[in-house]
Design a protein around this motif. Structure first.
Motif, PDB file in Angstrom:
ATOM      1  N   LYS A 156       0.803  17.042   7.653  1.00  0.00           N
ATOM      2  CA  LYS A 156       1.490  16.010   6.866  1.00  0.00           C
ATOM      3  C   LYS A 156       1.712  16.414   5.405  1.00  0.00           C
ATOM      4  CE  LYS A 156       0.668  13.770  10.667  1.00  0.00           C
ATOM      5  NZ  LYS A 156       1.588  13.964  11.791  1.00  0.00           N
ATOM      6  N   GLY A 157       1.658  17.713   5.127  1.00  0.00           N
ATOM      7  CA  GLY A 157       1.869  18.192   3.765  1.00  0.00           C
ATOM      8  C   GLY A 157       0.594  18.372   2.968  1.00  0.00           C
ATOM      9  N   TYR A 158      -0.550  17.986   3.548  1.00  0.00           N
ATOM     10  CA  TYR A 158      -1.826  18.184   2.860  1.00  0.00           C
ATOM     11  C   TYR A 158      -2.214  19.665   2.889  1.00  0.00           C
ATOM     12  CZ  TYR A 158      -2.566  13.157   2.485  1.00  0.00           C
ATOM     13  OH  TYR A 158      -2.446  11.832   2.156  1.00  0.00           O
ATOM     14  N   GLY A 159      -3.157  20.036   2.041  1.00  0.00           N
ATOM     15  CA  GLY A 159      -3.509  21.436   1.856  1.00  0.00           C
ATOM     16  C   GLY A 159      -4.450  21.990   2.892  1.00  0.00           C
ATOM     17  N   SER A 160      -4.070  21.970   4.137  1.00  0.00           N
ATOM     18  CA  SER A 160      -4.878  22.572   5.197  1.00  0.00           C
ATOM     19  C   SER A 160      -4.838  24.091   5.050  1.00  0.00           C
ATOM     20  CB  SER A 160      -4.347  22.166   6.566  1.00  0.00           C
ATOM     21  OG  SER A 160      -3.059  22.732   6.778  1.00  0.00           O
TER      22      SER A 160
ATOM     23  N   ASP B 294       0.849  -1.192   0.000  1.00  0.00           N
ATOM     24  CA  ASP B 294       0.000   0.000   0.000  1.00  0.00           C
ATOM     25  C   ASP B 294       0.882   1.238   0.000  1.00  0.00           C
ATOM     26  OD1 ASP B 294      -2.330   1.414  -0.119  1.00  0.00           O
ATOM     27  OD2 ASP B 294      -2.990   0.993   1.931  1.00  0.00           O
ATOM     28  N   GLU B 295       0.245   2.384  -0.244  1.00  0.00           N
ATOM     29  CA  GLU B 295       0.972   3.649  -0.287  1.00  0.00           C
ATOM     30  C   GLU B 295       0.259   4.687   0.557  1.00  0.00           C
ATOM     31  OE1 GLU B 295      -0.646   6.364  -1.675  1.00  0.00           O
ATOM     32  OE2 GLU B 295      -2.349   5.200  -2.398  1.00  0.00           O
ATOM     33  N   VAL B 296       0.983   5.752   0.853  1.00  0.00           N
ATOM     34  CA  VAL B 296       0.397   6.914   1.514  1.00  0.00           C
ATOM     35  C   VAL B 296       1.068   8.163   0.966  1.00  0.00           C
ATOM     36  CG1 VAL B 296       2.040   6.873   3.441  1.00  0.00           C
ATOM     37  CG2 VAL B 296      -0.200   7.916   3.757  1.00  0.00           C
ATOM     38  N   GLY B 297       0.274   9.202   0.794  1.00  0.00           N
ATOM     39  CA  GLY B 297       0.857  10.472   0.359  1.00  0.00           C
ATOM     40  C   GLY B 297       0.700  10.785  -1.113  1.00  0.00           C
ATOM     41  N   ARG B 298      -0.350  10.290  -1.746  1.00  0.00           N
ATOM     42  CA  ARG B 298      -0.567  10.646  -3.153  1.00  0.00           C
ATOM     43  C   ARG B 298      -1.046  12.092  -3.291  1.00  0.00           C
ATOM     44  NH1 ARG B 298      -1.355   6.617  -7.250  1.00  0.00           N
ATOM     45  NH2 ARG B 298      -2.735   8.104  -8.268  1.00  0.00           N
ATOM     46  N   GLY B 299      -1.847  12.564  -2.346  1.00  0.00           N
ATOM     47  CA  GLY B 299      -2.511  13.845  -2.505  1.00  0.00           C
ATOM     48  C   GLY B 299      -1.879  15.084  -1.917  1.00  0.00           C
ATOM     49  N   PRO B 300      -0.909  14.996  -1.011  1.00  0.00           N
ATOM     50  CA  PRO B 300      -0.369  16.206  -0.377  1.00  0.00           C
ATOM     51  C   PRO B 300       0.320  17.158  -1.348  1.00  0.00           C
ATOM     52  CG  PRO B 300       0.192  14.266   0.899  1.00  0.00           C
ATOM     53  CD  PRO B 300      -0.367  13.772  -0.399  1.00  0.00           C
ATOM     54  N   LEU B 301       0.421  18.405  -0.916  1.00  0.00           N
ATOM     55  CA  LEU B 301       1.146  19.417  -1.688  1.00  0.00           C
ATOM     56  C   LEU B 301       2.647  19.320  -1.452  1.00  0.00           C
ATOM     57  CD1 LEU B 301      -1.106  22.528  -0.893  1.00  0.00           C
ATOM     58  CD2 LEU B 301      -1.292  20.952  -2.834  1.00  0.00           C
ATOM     59  N   ALA B 302       3.032  18.668  -0.357  1.00  0.00           N
ATOM     60  CA  ALA B 302       4.454  18.601   0.012  1.00  0.00           C
ATOM     61  C   ALA B 302       4.792  17.228   0.561  1.00  0.00           C
ATOM     62  CB  ALA B 302       4.784  19.668   1.044  1.00  0.00           C
TER      63      ALA B 302
ATOM     64  N   PRO C  59       7.149  13.399   0.265  1.00  0.00           N
ATOM     65  CA  PRO C  59       7.234  12.267  -0.666  1.00  0.00           C
ATOM     66  C   PRO C  59       5.982  11.399  -0.640  1.00  0.00           C
ATOM     67  CG  PRO C  59       8.320  11.693   1.367  1.00  0.00           C
ATOM     68  CD  PRO C  59       7.856  13.115   1.531  1.00  0.00           C
ATOM     69  N   VAL C  60       5.872  10.532  -1.613  1.00  0.00           N
ATOM     70  CA  VAL C  60       4.922   9.428  -1.522  1.00  0.00           C
ATOM     71  C   VAL C  60       5.709   8.246  -0.956  1.00  0.00           C
ATOM     72  CG1 VAL C  60       5.318   8.611  -3.905  1.00  0.00           C
ATOM     73  CG2 VAL C  60       3.206   8.024  -2.720  1.00  0.00           C
ATOM     74  N   VAL C  61       5.109   7.550   0.002  1.00  0.00           N
ATOM     75  CA  VAL C  61       5.770   6.434   0.675  1.00  0.00           C
ATOM     76  C   VAL C  61       4.950   5.171   0.489  1.00  0.00           C
ATOM     77  CG1 VAL C  61       6.510   5.488   2.908  1.00  0.00           C
ATOM     78  CG2 VAL C  61       6.887   7.906   2.391  1.00  0.00           C
ATOM     79  N   THR C  62       5.622   4.091   0.127  1.00  0.00           N
ATOM     80  CA  THR C  62       4.942   2.807  -0.026  1.00  0.00           C
ATOM     81  C   THR C  62       5.583   1.785   0.907  1.00  0.00           C
ATOM     82  OG1 THR C  62       6.392   1.965  -1.775  1.00  0.00           O
ATOM     83  CG2 THR C  62       4.523   3.328  -2.463  1.00  0.00           C
ATOM     84  N   CYS C  63       4.831   0.734   1.174  1.00  0.00           N
ATOM     85  CA  CYS C  63       5.357  -0.327   2.027  1.00  0.00           C
ATOM     86  C   CYS C  63       4.876  -1.676   1.510  1.00  0.00           C
ATOM     87  CB  CYS C  63       4.902  -0.132   3.470  1.00  0.00           C
ATOM     88  SG  CYS C  63       5.516  -1.412   4.596  1.00  0.00           S
ATOM     89  N   ALA C  64       5.756  -2.656   1.562  1.00  0.00           N
ATOM     90  CA  ALA C  64       5.422  -4.050   1.293  1.00  0.00           C
ATOM     91  C   ALA C  64       5.677  -4.829   2.578  1.00  0.00           C
ATOM     92  CB  ALA C  64       6.275  -4.603   0.154  1.00  0.00           C
ATOM     93  N   VAL C  65       4.701  -5.617   3.015  1.00  0.00           N
ATOM     94  CA  VAL C  65       4.809  -6.364   4.266  1.00  0.00           C
ATOM     95  C   VAL C  65       4.495  -7.836   4.026  1.00  0.00           C
ATOM     96  CG1 VAL C  65       3.851  -6.723   6.572  1.00  0.00           C
ATOM     97  CG2 VAL C  65       4.224  -4.414   5.741  1.00  0.00           C
TER      98      VAL C  65
ATOM     99  N   ILE D 248      -0.465   0.789   7.441  1.00  0.00           N
ATOM    100  CA  ILE D 248      -0.083   1.321   8.760  1.00  0.00           C
ATOM    101  C   ILE D 248       1.397   1.685   8.792  1.00  0.00           C
ATOM    102  CG2 ILE D 248       0.211   0.718  11.194  1.00  0.00           C
ATOM    103  CD1 ILE D 248      -2.356  -1.053  10.826  1.00  0.00           C
ATOM    104  N   VAL D 249       2.236   0.769   8.321  1.00  0.00           N
ATOM    105  CA  VAL D 249       3.677   1.021   8.343  1.00  0.00           C
ATOM    106  C   VAL D 249       4.031   2.208   7.452  1.00  0.00           C
ATOM    107  CG1 VAL D 249       5.951   0.058   7.818  1.00  0.00           C
ATOM    108  CG2 VAL D 249       4.220  -1.379   8.916  1.00  0.00           C
ATOM    109  N   ALA D 250       3.436   2.276   6.266  1.00  0.00           N
ATOM    110  CA  ALA D 250       3.703   3.393   5.360  1.00  0.00           C
ATOM    111  C   ALA D 250       3.257   4.718   5.974  1.00  0.00           C
ATOM    112  CB  ALA D 250       3.005   3.170   4.020  1.00  0.00           C
ATOM    113  N   LYS D 251       2.079   4.712   6.586  1.00  0.00           N
ATOM    114  CA  LYS D 251       1.530   5.937   7.186  1.00  0.00           C
ATOM    115  C   LYS D 251       2.416   6.447   8.320  1.00  0.00           C
ATOM    116  CE  LYS D 251      -1.581   8.985   8.630  1.00  0.00           C
ATOM    117  NZ  LYS D 251      -1.619  10.340   8.008  1.00  0.00           N
TER     118      LYS D 251
END
Length: 271
Positions: free
Chosen positions: A241-245, A94-102, A104-110, A215-218
């Motif tokens: 977390k880099g999202y557009g707040s 799975d991945e996390v961070g596709r949508g933020p403005l700032a 990296p995108v981080v993925t994890c394989a478990v 979970i690990v990626a997040k």
């Protein structure tokens, strides 16, 4: 514990109660630390007529009922792992961070062990920060292997978020200490990967392996963003977390972009 031993165990506890050798505080402590013997303790303590004892029994009965429900939920989340049980090493991705403005995108394989006994694993978005942190430690300690993949903001700008995500996923697979026999992916099929893949829509709610990866990626990415917050103060990266707040957007207008902003995501802000 066999049935005869269980019966003797319960009878012994019951006799102890009748002789008045256990206070309510002792009973509470016993139930709290009962572990897999909780059902037996509850059965033994049900004969205690004291109102306080009845409250304790009801309290821990509810605890046990919730635990049983959680075990059933986890069993259901292992459906795909059971379906592909002939494969020795099953990796969830799975991945996390596709949508933020700032950031990296981080993925994890478990790769979890076949007899994985970790409870409360779920889509990372359904968990509190505290629970994610606890599960991160347990997952990384008990996993057969886990691998992290990262695509930088510059790489995202260079090849677009979709391709950067796939690149990070391939990196997370390569960073596993063993080669998986099959991949369970959250909704996608990863290009340039020869290992058999099973894309699962909403996989982080249906597969324990994918949920563990989420979970690990997040947690990994959240910790990175907390470090970036120290490096680039004023943008509240630790919280957003880099999202557009709103606070992030106001800081962006006031201070301009940082080296970790994705320029290809900032067109609406004049950059």
């Amino acid at each position: 514990m066999c049935e005869e031993k269980k019966k003797n165990f319960v009878e012994k506890l019951g006799a102890q109660l009748e002789r008045g050798k256990m206070t309510l505080a002792q009973m509470d402590d016993t139930l709290k630390n009962a572990g897999d013997k909780l059902a037996d303790y509850i059965k033994a303590f049900k004969g205690d007529a004291r109102p306080g004892a009845k409250k304790l029994v009801d309290k821990y009965q509810k605890t046990m009922d919730r635990l049983e429900e959680e075990k059933k939920r986890i069993f259901k989340m292992k459906e795909y792992e059971r379906r592909y049980a002939e494969y020795e090493y099953i990796a969830g991705i799975d991945e996390v961070g596709r949508g933020p403005l700032a950031g990296p995108v981080v993925t994890c394989a478990v790769i979890l062990p076949k007899d994985c006994d970790i409870l409360y694993i779920n889509d990372s978005k359904q968990l509190t920060e505290k629970k994610r942190e606890e599960l991160y430690e347990e997952i990384t300690a008990k996993a057969i292997s886990y691998g992290i993949g990262i695509s930088s903001p510059q790489r995202i700008d260079e090849i677009n978020i979709q391709q950067a995500n796939f690149e990070a996923m391939r990196e997370s697979i390569a960073n596993l200490s063993v080669i998986p026999d099959i991949l369970l992916n959250d909704a996608v099929t990863i290009p340039e990967v020869r290992i058999p893949q099973v894309p699962i829509i909403k996989g982080d709610t249906k597969s324990i392996s994918i949920a563990a990866a989420s979970i690990v990626a997040k947690v990994f990415r959240d910790r990175l963003m907390a470090e970036y917050d120290k490096q680039y103060p004023g943008y509240s990266f630790a919280s957003n977390k880099g999202y557009g707040s709103e606070e992030h957007i106001q800081a962006l207008k006031k201070l301009g972009p940082t080296p970790i902003h994705r320029k290809s995501f900032l067109h609406n802000f004049g950059y």
